[in-house]
Write a protein that holds these residues in place. Structure first.
Motif, PDB file in Angstrom:
ATOM      1  N   VAL A   1      -8.994   1.712  -7.560  1.00 50.32           N
ATOM      2  CA  VAL A   1      -9.484   3.097  -7.610  1.00 50.32           C
ATOM      3  C   VAL A   1      -9.301   3.770  -6.258  1.00 50.32           C
ATOM      4  O   VAL A   1      -8.942   4.950  -6.177  1.00 50.32           O
ATOM      5  CB  VAL A   1     -10.961   3.135  -8.054  1.00 50.32           C
ATOM      6  N   LEU A   2      -9.541   3.025  -5.171  1.00 56.48           N
ATOM      7  CA  LEU A   2      -9.319   3.569  -3.831  1.00 56.48           C
ATOM      8  C   LEU A   2      -7.856   3.969  -3.655  1.00 56.48           C
ATOM      9  O   LEU A   2      -7.545   5.051  -3.136  1.00 56.48           O
ATOM     10  CB  LEU A   2      -9.725   2.536  -2.779  1.00 56.48           C
ATOM     11  N   LEU A   3      -6.973   3.091  -4.112  1.00 56.59           N
ATOM     12  CA  LEU A   3      -5.543   3.394  -4.033  1.00 56.59           C
ATOM     13  C   LEU A   3      -5.207   4.642  -4.838  1.00 56.59           C
ATOM     14  O   LEU A   3      -4.506   5.542  -4.363  1.00 56.59           O
ATOM     15  CB  LEU A   3      -4.726   2.212  -4.558  1.00 56.59           C
ATOM     16  N   SER A   4      -5.702   4.701  -6.086  1.00 61.80           N
ATOM     17  CA  SER A   4      -5.341   5.816  -6.954  1.00 61.80           C
ATOM     18  C   SER A   4      -5.914   7.130  -6.447  1.00 61.80           C
ATOM     19  O   SER A   4      -5.257   8.165  -6.531  1.00 61.80           O
ATOM     20  CB  SER A   4      -5.809   5.548  -8.383  1.00 61.80           C
TER      21      SER A   4
ATOM     22  N   LEU B   1      -2.721  12.630  -2.012  1.00 62.14           N
ATOM     23  CA  LEU B   1      -1.332  12.861  -1.604  1.00 62.14           C
ATOM     24  C   LEU B   1      -0.591  13.634  -2.699  1.00 62.14           C
ATOM     25  O   LEU B   1       0.216  14.518  -2.414  1.00 62.14           O
ATOM     26  CB  LEU B   1      -0.628  11.527  -1.332  1.00 62.14           C
ATOM     27  N   GLY B   2      -0.892  13.270  -3.961  1.00 62.17           N
ATOM     28  CA  GLY B   2      -0.262  13.959  -5.082  1.00 62.17           C
ATOM     29  C   GLY B   2      -0.614  15.431  -5.119  1.00 62.17           C
ATOM     30  O   GLY B   2       0.210  16.276  -5.478  1.00 62.17           O
TER      31      GLY B   2
ATOM     32  N   THR C   1       0.826  -1.214   0.000  1.00 65.56           N
ATOM     33  CA  THR C   1       0.000   0.000   0.000  1.00 65.56           C
ATOM     34  C   THR C   1       0.856   1.259   0.000  1.00 65.56           C
ATOM     35  O   THR C   1       0.620   2.186  -0.787  1.00 65.56           O
ATOM     36  CB  THR C   1      -0.924  -0.001   1.235  1.00 65.56           C
ATOM     37  N   VAL C   2       1.873   1.303   0.847  1.00 65.79           N
ATOM     38  CA  VAL C   2       2.734   2.486   0.930  1.00 65.79           C
ATOM     39  C   VAL C   2       3.488   2.696  -0.383  1.00 65.79           C
ATOM     40  O   VAL C   2       3.601   3.828  -0.881  1.00 65.79           O
ATOM     41  CB  VAL C   2       3.712   2.353   2.113  1.00 65.79           C
ATOM     42  N   THR C   3       4.005   1.589  -0.964  1.00 68.52           N
ATOM     43  CA  THR C   3       4.740   1.707  -2.228  1.00 68.52           C
ATOM     44  C   THR C   3       3.859   2.266  -3.330  1.00 68.52           C
ATOM     45  O   THR C   3       4.255   3.169  -4.079  1.00 68.52           O
ATOM     46  CB  THR C   3       5.299   0.337  -2.656  1.00 68.52           C
TER      47      THR C   3
END
Length: 850
Positions: free
Chosen positions: A360-363, A369-370, A22-24
């Motif tokens: 999609v949740l990750l992105s 964060l981006g 997840t962090v990566t």
């Protein structure tokens, strides 16, 4: 909604169970999306900027060129964007298709004004001021923050001088004091009344690094700053913007405006020349959208900003390839789970939707964060692009457009790069859950995974080569022998005209300045000039050599005092420089550079020859100036400007034609020095205060417009190049890091899947070195294939950026070698770690997996 909430809840649980993954993914996405959003913030603020005015879509500019600042003569292509006062009034009268037309000064950045509030103990300050038509604010549909804005009555000949102060100047210089409105000021020593404050957020009709703080009626221009060109129909100085009426056909309006301009130009002195009459039929204007204002800065930055967009997009592509690889690995590692879910009755569409929800949740989380990274990155970009600028009308805060861009980018990333792994993972058979996966997965990573690593390697090489080329270009440009010496030299820009001096008074003033600064301990040379080598200024004229045919060539010119050449480090190579005897009433002389000799004398000795201006109304045959010396080819304006012919004149002597009957000394703007160059024998701490105090002792209104060391001025000319070089290097290293992570991930995944095979090999006697070699060969093969693809792509892409490079037209061996070496080294480091891990596998433990 219930099912969606279930999917989200399950996705959160799955992501919490694998914090490393997840962090990566989040960091990779944040960096990729953050880089793109930061660049887009800059693009949105500069390129897509609309003026904060009423209905900007209906604003239309007459003109499409970045012309500045006071132009005479004709254009060979016939395209005009700068206009004389009479032309503005003609358009205003004869173009009823415009509700109103406003005119504004094109070159205010070169003509700062000296402002002092009336009253005891108030200090004069040099600031930006611009002259505009009386309907300027009305055309833009603006309302004042306090008081009133300019009106037509202010813009009449003989009207009392009035001014509108910018909101920022009101806050920063006067703390928002309401008594400023209606109070008396002195602008260039002329009495003026501040009638109002411009609205907050309005920085003028263009984006500028130093926007105007005062707006004055254009009919007061000659009175306030001494601008005889205001009343000259042959000299263009103004931009024109208007608001068109609904239903107006712009092509028809453009044709009409072009016809009117031809009619306006035909009787002018400029077009009495034979060549001018030939180009007159080509005279035209191009109407362009005016909602973004005058596009000077946009035109300067557009090529570099487009390049940065492409580079950031490539970085995002590398990041997305990494995400896809990570999702593929994760999907494969969950095959057993998905097989069991399928065996228990889960539909394939349900499984795909669940996996897509996770991606999609990750992105989207990565996008948030981006956005934070982009906010910080945009601040850094602005600091790099516009160093030492405090009042830039560009903000790094994300606009709704930037937020929407980041969200859309996140969503597309999640769907696009989550769909393929989801479909592949969902295409499992329930029976596979009952089998061992060891033998069926011994082949390692899939073709798609390896292809993504190859793509990353290729793109990384392209970015590394670009970074190398821009770094090399910057290094070449900065290390050109400019024939300048910046050691212990300082530049103070001044404006004697704004301090109230007339042309007839400047000669004794300059001598007083020179004597006063020579009295300061440590000062070696003191030179004054109209402008200095690297301040992005240029004055030019046609040149006619006496006794020779007119070559229809021009040259740049600078006026200076006797110590000017020594003060900037330019050496005289033939004849002499200026002396104290070259005064206002002495015979006119000139010094030329070597390129001037090459172009106008074919390299022969020019000493003793005479020349004058060529062009309409110029008696070029009279030979106004006698050439008394030749100096080396010092770089002026930019190192990119090569074959730059120049001539130099004494500061207080007239320029052009000795027998020009239209010449009036009191209208000669070239008599005014724009810069003071001081050479010292050592660095002097606090020298700006010493310079300011020395000038104030001569005249309190003689203020410093801008102070910098000579080296700072030279460095400022490479700000854009330095920005591009640093960002391409940063993005190149970021892409390399992402590619290395991708290669490491695929190699480590391959080692895990081939653990039984490697155990068997080692049980049968395979040495550790052979196992390491086997794993590294597979990894390095992907890097080599990436190089094979990336090298020709990089060579091909250079053609699109070579115009932005200095003396570089193709990829050279050193840059390509370094880029390949860096990529190979990164690939070796990324593959050696899993290779060593493979070689340390215990055969017994590996065989137990079976």
């Amino acid at each position: 909604m219930r099912v969606l909430l279930q999917d989200l809840n399950y996705a959160f649980r799955q992501l919490r169970k694998t914090p490393g993954f997840t962090v990566t993914v989040l960091l990779t996405l944040a960096l990729g999306i953050g880089a793109n959003s930061a660049i887009f913030t800059l693009v949105n603020a500069i390129m897509l900027h609309n003026l904060p005015v009423t209905d900007p879509k209906t604003l239309v500019r007459i003109g499409d060129q970045d012309d500045c600042c006071v132009n005479g003569g004709w254009n060979d292509n016939g395209d005009y964007s700068l206009f004389a006062t009479d032309t503005y009034y003609m358009f205003k009268k004869n173009l009823p298709e415009f509700e109103e037309l406003a005119a504004m000064e094109s070159g205010y950045a070169w003509r700062p004004v000296t402002v002092r509030r009336a009253g005891a103990q108030t200090l004069a300050k040099s600031v930006m001021g611009t002259f505009v038509s009386g309907n300027y604010f009305r055309v833009f549909g603006l309302s004042p923050a306090a008081g009133r804005l300019l009106v037509d009555a202010d813009d009449q000949k003989g009207a009392p001088v009035t001014a509108v102060m910018s909101y920022d100047a009101w806050q920063q210089d006067f703390a928002g004091d309401p008594s400023v409105v209606g109070s008396a000021f002195y602008i260039n020593t002329k009495a003026a009344t501040i009638v109002g404050i411009a609205p907050k957020g309005f920085y003028g009709d263009r984006i500028d690094t130093n926007p105007p703080k005062y707006y004055l009626p254009m009919n007061s221009m000659d009175q306030v700053i001494g601008a005889p060109y205001f009343n000259d129909p042959d000299l263009q100085w103004a931009y024109i913007i208007g608001r068109v009426k609904p239903g107006t056909s712009l092509p028809t309006l453009q044709a009409k405006a072009s016809t009117l301009l031809k009619q306006e130009f035909a009787p002018l002195k400029t077009f009495t020349d034979k060549r001018a009459k030939e180009v007159l039929p080509r005279t035209h204007v191009v109407l362009t959208p005016g909602g973004g204002g005058i596009q000077n800065m946009q035109d300067d930055y557009k090529d570099h900003l487009k390049l940065l967009q492409w580079i950031a997009a490539l970085v995002l592509l590398v990041a997305c390839a990494n995400i896809a690889n990570l999702l593929l690995v994760r999907g494969m590692s969950r095959r057993a789970e998905l097989c069991i879910r399928s065996a228990l009755g889960a539909q394939r569409s349900r499984i795909v939707r669940q996996l897509l929800t996770e991606s999609v949740l990750l992105s989207c989380t990565g996008g948030l964060l981006g956005l934070a990274i982009s906010y910080l990155g945009a601040h850094a970009l602005l600091a790099l692009a516009f160093p030492n600028q405090q009042n830039m009308p560009v903000t790094a805060s994300p606009s709704p457009l930037v937020i929407g861009f980041a969200f859309a980018l996140s969503l597309v990333t999640g769907v696009l790069f989550g769909l393929a792994p989801a479909l592949m993972a969902a295409r499992t058979q329930p029976a596979e859950a009952l089998r061992s996966n060891a033998r069926t997965t011994a082949q390692g990573a899939s073709f798609l995974q390896r292809a993504l690593v190859v793509l990353q390697a290729a793109l990384s090489l392209v970015l590394l080569v670009a970074a190398g080329l821009f770094a090399q270009s910057l290094n070449k440009a900065e290390n050109v022998d400019m024939k300048l010496d910046a050691t212990n030299r300082y530049i103070a820009h001044i404006n004697p005209q704004a301090a109230g001096y007339k042309n007839t008074e400047v000669e004794p003033l300059y001598q007083t300045i020179v004597d006063s600064f020579h009295a300061i301990p440590g000062v070696v040379k003191v030179g004054l000039a109209t402008y200095t080598p690297m301040e992005a200024n240029n004055w030019g004229s046609g040149v006619k050599i006496q006794g020779q045919p007119d070559l229809n060539k021009g040259a740049s010119w600078v006026k200076g005092t006797p110590e000017y050449f020594d003060s900037v480090g330019t050496h005289v190579v033939m004849g002499r420089g200026f002396t104290l005897q070259d005064t206002m009433n002495a015979p006119p002389v000139a010094v030329v550079n070597q390129e001037f000799v090459k172009q106008f004398f074919s390299g022969k000795n020019p000493i003793g020859h005479r020349f004058g201006f060529s062009g309409p109304g110029q008696a070029g045959l009279d030979g106004a100036h006698e050439i008394v010396g030749v100096v080396e080819d010092t770089t002026y304006t930019s190192v990119y400007w090569k074959n730059h012919a120049m001539y130099f004149l004494p500061l207080t002597q007239r320029a052009g034609s000795a027998n020009d009957t239209t010449y009036h000394l009191d209208e000669d703007q070239s008599m005014y020095a724009g810069a003071l160059v001081i050479q010292t024998n050592r660095p002097i701490p606090g020298f700006e205060k010493i310079v300011g105090a020395t000038l104030a002792s001569i005249n309190p209104n003689l203020t410093i417009v801008k102070f910098q060391t000579f080296q700072q001025q030279i460095d400022d000319r490479f700000t854009e190049e330095r920005l591009i070089a640093r960002l391409t290097s940063l993005f190149g290293l970021l892409a390399l890091l992402l590619a290395a992570i991708g290669l490491y991930g695929v190699t480590a995944y391959t080692v895990v899947r081939r653990t039984p095979e490697i155990g068997i090999r080692m049980a049968l006697g395979a040495a550790r070195g052979r196992v390491i070699g086997m794993v590294m060969r597979g990894a390095m093969l992907q890097a080599v294939i990436g190089l094979a693809i990336g090298i020709p792509v990089a060579i091909f892409c250079v053609r699109y950026i070579k115009s932005q490079l200095y003396d570089i037209t193709s990829v050279n061996v050193p840059v390509m070698s370094v880029a390949i070496g860096v990529l190979v080294l990164a690939a070796a480091i990324a593959s050696i770690i899993p290779a060593r891990r493979a070689a340390s596998i215990d055969p017994v433990q590996a065989l137990r997996i079976e």
